[in-house]
Structures are given as structure tokens and as C-alpha cells.
Design a protein around this motif. Structure first.
Motif, PDB file in Angstrom:
ATOM      1  N   PHE A 320       0.798  -1.266  -0.284  1.00 63.70           N
ATOM      2  CA  PHE A 320      -0.303  -0.102  -0.033  1.00 63.70           C
ATOM      3  C   PHE A 320       0.852   1.239   0.008  1.00 63.70           C
ATOM      4  CE2 PHE A 320      -2.251  -3.347   1.969  1.00 63.70           C
ATOM      5  CZ  PHE A 320      -3.373  -3.477   1.284  1.00 63.70           C
ATOM      6  N   ARG A 321       2.276   1.103   0.088  1.00 65.21           N
ATOM      7  CA  ARG A 321       3.169   2.347   0.108  1.00 65.21           C
ATOM      8  C   ARG A 321       2.944   3.013  -1.318  1.00 65.21           C
ATOM      9  NH1 ARG A 321       8.498   0.491   2.301  1.00 65.21           N
ATOM     10  NH2 ARG A 321       7.044  -0.047   4.160  1.00 65.21           N
ATOM     11  N   GLU A 322       2.907   4.520  -1.215  1.00 65.35           N
ATOM     12  CA  GLU A 322       2.793   5.232  -2.325  1.00 65.35           C
ATOM     13  C   GLU A 322       3.943   5.237  -3.256  1.00 65.35           C
ATOM     14  OE1 GLU A 322       2.028   9.928  -3.160  1.00 65.35           O
ATOM     15  OE2 GLU A 322       1.580   9.213  -1.248  1.00 65.35           O
ATOM     16  N   GLY A 323       3.730   5.112  -4.508  1.00 66.00           N
ATOM     17  CA  GLY A 323       4.769   5.059  -5.501  1.00 66.00           C
ATOM     18  C   GLY A 323       5.366   3.795  -6.075  1.00 66.00           C
ATOM     19  N   GLY A 324       4.981   2.602  -5.085  1.00 66.93           N
ATOM     20  CA  GLY A 324       5.766   1.439  -5.323  1.00 66.93           C
ATOM     21  C   GLY A 324       5.359   0.538  -6.617  1.00 66.93           C
ATOM     22  N   TRP A 325       4.550   1.069  -7.182  1.00 60.24           N
ATOM     23  CA  TRP A 325       4.174   0.267  -8.442  1.00 60.24           C
ATOM     24  C   TRP A 325       5.019   0.062  -9.463  1.00 60.24           C
ATOM     25  CZ3 TRP A 325       1.502  -3.843 -10.059  1.00 60.24           C
ATOM     26  CH2 TRP A 325       1.161  -3.987 -11.377  1.00 60.24           C
ATOM     27  N   LYS A 326       5.666   1.339  -9.813  1.00 60.34           N
ATOM     28  CA  LYS A 326       6.687   1.364 -10.817  1.00 60.34           C
ATOM     29  C   LYS A 326       8.041   0.340 -10.419  1.00 60.34           C
ATOM     30  CE  LYS A 326       9.438   4.592 -13.524  1.00 60.34           C
ATOM     31  NZ  LYS A 326       9.717   6.036 -13.729  1.00 60.34           N
ATOM     32  N   ASN A 327       8.483   0.560  -9.439  1.00 58.46           N
ATOM     33  CA  ASN A 327       9.659  -0.432  -9.159  1.00 58.46           C
ATOM     34  C   ASN A 327       9.230  -1.922  -9.085  1.00 58.46           C
ATOM     35  OD1 ASN A 327      12.478  -0.852  -8.069  1.00 58.46           O
ATOM     36  ND2 ASN A 327      11.187  -1.443  -6.325  1.00 58.46           N
ATOM     37  N   PHE A 328       7.888  -2.174  -8.659  1.00 53.56           N
ATOM     38  CA  PHE A 328       7.374  -3.735  -8.409  1.00 53.56           C
ATOM     39  C   PHE A 328       7.525  -4.190  -9.780  1.00 53.56           C
ATOM     40  CE2 PHE A 328       4.353  -6.760  -8.467  1.00 53.56           C
ATOM     41  CZ  PHE A 328       4.582  -7.386  -7.239  1.00 53.56           C
ATOM     42  N   ILE A 329       6.968  -3.617 -10.913  1.00 52.55           N
ATOM     43  CA  ILE A 329       6.701  -4.164 -12.199  1.00 52.55           C
ATOM     44  C   ILE A 329       8.003  -4.533 -12.954  1.00 52.55           C
ATOM     45  CG2 ILE A 329       4.400  -3.499 -12.638  1.00 52.55           C
ATOM     46  CD1 ILE A 329       5.574  -1.146 -14.348  1.00 52.55           C
ATOM     47  N   GLY A 353      -4.680   7.228  -7.420  1.00 54.71           N
ATOM     48  CA  GLY A 353      -3.400   7.880  -7.852  1.00 54.71           C
ATOM     49  C   GLY A 353      -1.981   7.962  -7.173  1.00 54.71           C
ATOM     50  N   SER A 354      -2.126   7.204  -6.028  1.00 50.42           N
ATOM     51  CA  SER A 354      -1.012   6.996  -5.316  1.00 50.42           C
ATOM     52  C   SER A 354       0.127   6.003  -5.893  1.00 50.42           C
ATOM     53  CB  SER A 354      -1.323   6.330  -3.730  1.00 50.42           C
ATOM     54  OG  SER A 354      -1.909   5.153  -3.962  1.00 50.42           O
ATOM     55  N   ASN A 355      -0.395   5.425  -6.984  1.00 52.01           N
ATOM     56  CA  ASN A 355       0.418   4.409  -7.608  1.00 52.01           C
ATOM     57  C   ASN A 355       1.043   3.389  -6.724  1.00 52.01           C
ATOM     58  OD1 ASN A 355       1.090   3.729 -10.245  1.00 52.01           O
ATOM     59  ND2 ASN A 355       3.328   4.592 -10.041  1.00 52.01           N
ATOM     60  N   SER A 356       0.533   2.999  -5.628  1.00 54.01           N
ATOM     61  CA  SER A 356       0.971   2.073  -4.747  1.00 54.01           C
ATOM     62  C   SER A 356       0.616   0.595  -5.600  1.00 54.01           C
ATOM     63  CB  SER A 356       0.246   1.726  -3.500  1.00 54.01           C
ATOM     64  OG  SER A 356      -1.008   1.392  -3.960  1.00 54.01           O
ATOM     65  N   ILE A 357       1.524  -0.425  -4.955  1.00 50.81           N
ATOM     66  CA  ILE A 357       1.495  -1.592  -5.805  1.00 50.81           C
ATOM     67  C   ILE A 357       0.104  -2.184  -6.009  1.00 50.81           C
ATOM     68  CG2 ILE A 357       2.313  -4.099  -5.316  1.00 50.81           C
ATOM     69  CD1 ILE A 357       4.809  -3.438  -3.964  1.00 50.81           C
ATOM     70  N   TYR A 358      -0.746  -2.082  -4.865  1.00 51.79           N
ATOM     71  CA  TYR A 358      -2.157  -2.602  -4.928  1.00 51.79           C
ATOM     72  C   TYR A 358      -2.971  -1.546  -5.914  1.00 51.79           C
ATOM     73  CZ  TYR A 358      -6.608  -4.558  -4.075  1.00 51.79           C
ATOM     74  OH  TYR A 358      -7.971  -4.886  -4.246  1.00 51.79           O
ATOM     75  N   GLU A 359      -2.757  -0.398  -5.943  1.00 48.91           N
ATOM     76  CA  GLU A 359      -3.299   0.755  -6.729  1.00 48.91           C
ATOM     77  C   GLU A 359      -3.151   0.315  -8.182  1.00 48.91           C
ATOM     78  OE1 GLU A 359      -4.803   4.446  -8.465  1.00 48.91           O
ATOM     79  OE2 GLU A 359      -2.603   3.994  -8.350  1.00 48.91           O
TER      80      GLU A 359
END
Length: 380
Positions: A320-329, A353-359
Motif C-alpha cells: 500500500f506504500r505510495e509510488g511502489g508500483w513502478k519499481n515492483f513491475i 493516484g497513489s500508484n502503490s503496488i495494489y493501486e
């Protein structure tokens, strides 16, 4: 001869004391007998209410446990087909998700899980198996998902029918799974997921997940659930119809059952069966240090945690941490799904819009559910 007329005195009839005592005793006996008969009839009626199976009756005995406290809400609904009566899965090409708490209105996150598996696995039949007879379609989401994904089936399960003629039938009908336990829904969910996969074969997933890509390469698999790899999860697994390992799980579950121990028929059973099946002193000996490839053990495969559970339960905040999605993928090319650990995250809200991993995952892989969840809210 003179006769004197004798007028008899008025007779005074008295009942002997013995007769009175006998009659009173008889009346008392009859009253006591009637009370006993009444209690026996009541017990038998209650037993019938709890045990009697009527295929067309949604108010089966087990609903008094799983649906306790639920009210008969009025809403725009979809009456669900009954699994095994109206519709039956084929063998092995299935994905099962289960709602065991008699909820007619699943969360958006549950629908997201269902949608993501249907979206990413178009050649598989995806089954959302519910313990309620109808689903709330007031917001239009269930109907829209069913229209959009032809491989998606939302069905109701008559548990008497599902458990019938299986290794788990006697345990289920005994009611042992709900007595003296704080978690009857968890217990029945642990039983039901194993039973569905045993009957029909396929993949099982919890509903606090998001599928990121096709799971078709995963066959007869279980997954470790911690970085130490000393634990096997029961929240995601795949087995073919009547596979010997899932049969072994079924035969072990009831022996392992402890009403006051969360997970006794879930992760604890999977741990024990894996150790015995693979003949291991401990689970960690499966994986050499830093090994990233799956391990074959007989005719099952044990996956490292990052394939399906990239973060252990005690690191759920990273999801749920903000901005984690880009690094995750960029760093999780081998990951097939993420798990949000709904039991421990306390319903943590996600900011649009937080771009967390879940979002990021839900926006990408369950777009219809995401749209409905965020249409009138900046959090979901």
C-alpha cells in the motif's frame, strides 16, 4: 303384623384415600411423561432443522452458522445458479475463489480478485463460489463483470451437496467445524477450497489478491509464504482433479483440527503434509540458500514465495506504500499475483493516484472493478 316403614338416611359416599392417591399419582405421571415427550420432540425438531438437507432450500442447517446475524436485505439482486445442480465445472481447467461468510455484497477488492483472474486467464473457467443464494447487483458491478467475461461464473454452493460422498462429509455434517471455535467461516473456507480443487481440479486463490498474468504454467503447485521458507500457504495452490497430494491433505485436515487454533486445517495442515510427503525434517531444507527456482518433490512443485506471495503477511504495508508500483513491475517479472492480506491490513484505504503496488495492480488488471470502486470516491 304391623310393619314399620324405615326411611334410610341420606348416604354419605366417601372415596377411599388409596383411590385418591392412585388417581393423583396417575395425573402426575401423565404430566411428567408429557413434559418428557415435549422435550424429545423439541430436540428431534431442532436436530432436523440443523441436519435435514433439502436441495432447493436456501435455508439449510449450515446457514444458521455462516449467515448468523445476516438480515434479509432488499436490493437489486442476481439469483445465483446452484453449483453441481444448475452448473458443474469441467475437470482441471478451473480457478476457484470462495466467499464463505454468506456475504451478498462482496467488497470491491474481492471483485477485483475475481475480475483479475478472469481477465488474465481467458481460457480458464473462473468460479466465484458463494454461500449466499443471491448477489447484490445494485451498483451494477456483478452484472457488468458477468457480461464482460464469458469465462466467469458466480455461483451459490449447497454445502451438503458439495461435501456429499467425500472424505470430509462426516466431519462437515457432524458440525465439529463450527463448535467451540471463534472462526467458523475460516474453518469452512479451509475445507471448501480443498474440496473444490479435489473434485474438479484447478487453481485456488483467496479473494484479497490480484492476478498479474496467466497462471496456466503453474501445475500441481504449493508456495512458501515467508522469506525463511519454513511455511506453506494455503491461500494459493493448484492441483489436478483428485491428485494424491490434495487427497492426502483432505485425510489429514480433520486429524489436525484444533477449534481454538487458527489455521489448524489450513497452513498447519499444508506444512505437515509437505514435510511428510517430501520426507523432510523441516521445510527450509527444500531450498538451498538463495535458490530462486522451484523445487520438484515427487509429483508436486514447491514455489518460492515471490511467485505468488511476494511479500509476507507482516510486510503488507509495502503493498500500500505510495509510488511502489513502478519499481515492483520492474523487479518482479516472475510474480503471478500479489496478496493484500485482508485479515491483517485492517481495511487500509488506498488513495486514487497513489500508484502503490495494489493501486497500480488493480487499475491495470481489474479495470472494471477499479472504475466502480473509484467512480465516486478518492479512496477505496
Amino acid at each position: 303384623m304391623l310393619y314399620q316403614r324405615v326411611v334410610p338416611e341420606k348416604m354419605n359416599i366417601r372415596r377411599p384415600r388409596a383411590v385418591i392417591v392412585l388417581v393423583a399419582s396417575g395425573i402426575l405421571f401423565c404430566l411428567c411423561y408429557l413434559q418428557i415427550v415435549k422435550k424429545v420432540i423439541k430436540i428431534n425438531i431442532e436436530s432436523l432443522v440443523l441436519r435435514n438437507t433439502v436441495d432447493s432450500n436456501p435455508d439449510a442447517w449450515w446457514t444458521s452458522v455462516l449467515c448468523k446475524g445476516k438480515t434479509n436485505e432488499t436490493f437489486k439482486k442476481i439469483v445465483l445458479p446452484l453449483l453441481m445442480r444448475d452448473i458443474t465445472p469441467g475437470l482441471d481447467n478451473n480457478v476457484f475463489l470462495v466467499e464463505s461468510a454468506c456475504k451478498s455484497t462482496p467488497t470491491y477488492r474481492a471483485w477485483c480478485a475475481v475480475e483479475s483472474f478472469a481477465r488474465e486467464n481467458p481460457k480458464a473457467e473462473v468460479w466465484y463460489v458463494m454461500t449466499t443464494s443471491a448477489v447484490n447487483n445494485t451498483n451494477g458491478l456483478p452484472g457488468r463483470l458477468l457480461d464482460h467475461y464469458p469465462n466467469l461464473h458466480v455461483v451459490s454452493a449447497d454445502l451438503d451437496m458439495v461435501f456429499n460422498n467425500t472424505l470430509l462429509e462426516e466431519f462437515f455434517t457432524s458440525g465439529a467445524w463450527y463448535r467451540n471455535t471463534p472462526w467458523p467461516m475460516i474453518q469452512i473456507s479451509d475445507l471448501l477450497r480443498v474440496l473444490l480443487v479435489w473434485r474438479y481440479g484447478g487453481f485456488y486463490s483467496d479473494t484479497d489478491t490480484v492476478c498479474l498474468k496467466s497462471i496456466s504454467p503453474l501445475k500441481n503447485v504449493i508456495v512458501t509464504s515467508t522469506g525463511d521458507r519454513n511455511h506453506i500457504a494455503n491461500g494459493v495452490f493448484h492441483f489436478t482433479n483428485r491428485h494424491e497430494f490434495i487427497t492426502f491433505i483432505m485425510s489429514t485436515m480433520t486429524k489436525m483440527y484444533s477449534p481454538r487454533a487458527w489455521g489448524s486445517m489450513g497452513p498447519n495442515t499444508f506444512n505437515r503434509c509437505t514435510r511428510e510427503y517430501c520426507k523432510l525434517p523441516n521445510l527450509q531444507s527444500l531450498f538451498p540458500k538463495e535458490r530462486e527456482d522451484p523445487i520438484k518433490c515427487g509429483n508436486i512443485t514447491v514455489l518460492p514465495e515471490y511467485y505468488l506471495l511476494p511479500y509476507p503477511w507482516n510486510q503488507y504495508r509495502k503493498i500500500f506504500r505510495e509510488g511502489g508500483w513502478k519499481n515492483f513491475i520492474a523487479t518482479h517479472k516472475k510474480t503471478y499475483a500479489i496478496h493484500a492480506y485482508g485479515k491483517v491490513n485492517g481495511g487500509m484505504l488506498i488513495k486514487v493516484g497513489s500508484n502503490s503496488i495494489y493501486e497500480g495492480a488493480s487499475r491495470t488488471f481489474c479495470p472494471i472493478s477499479y472504475f466502480h470502486a473509484t467512480a465516486n470516491s478518492s479512496v477505496f
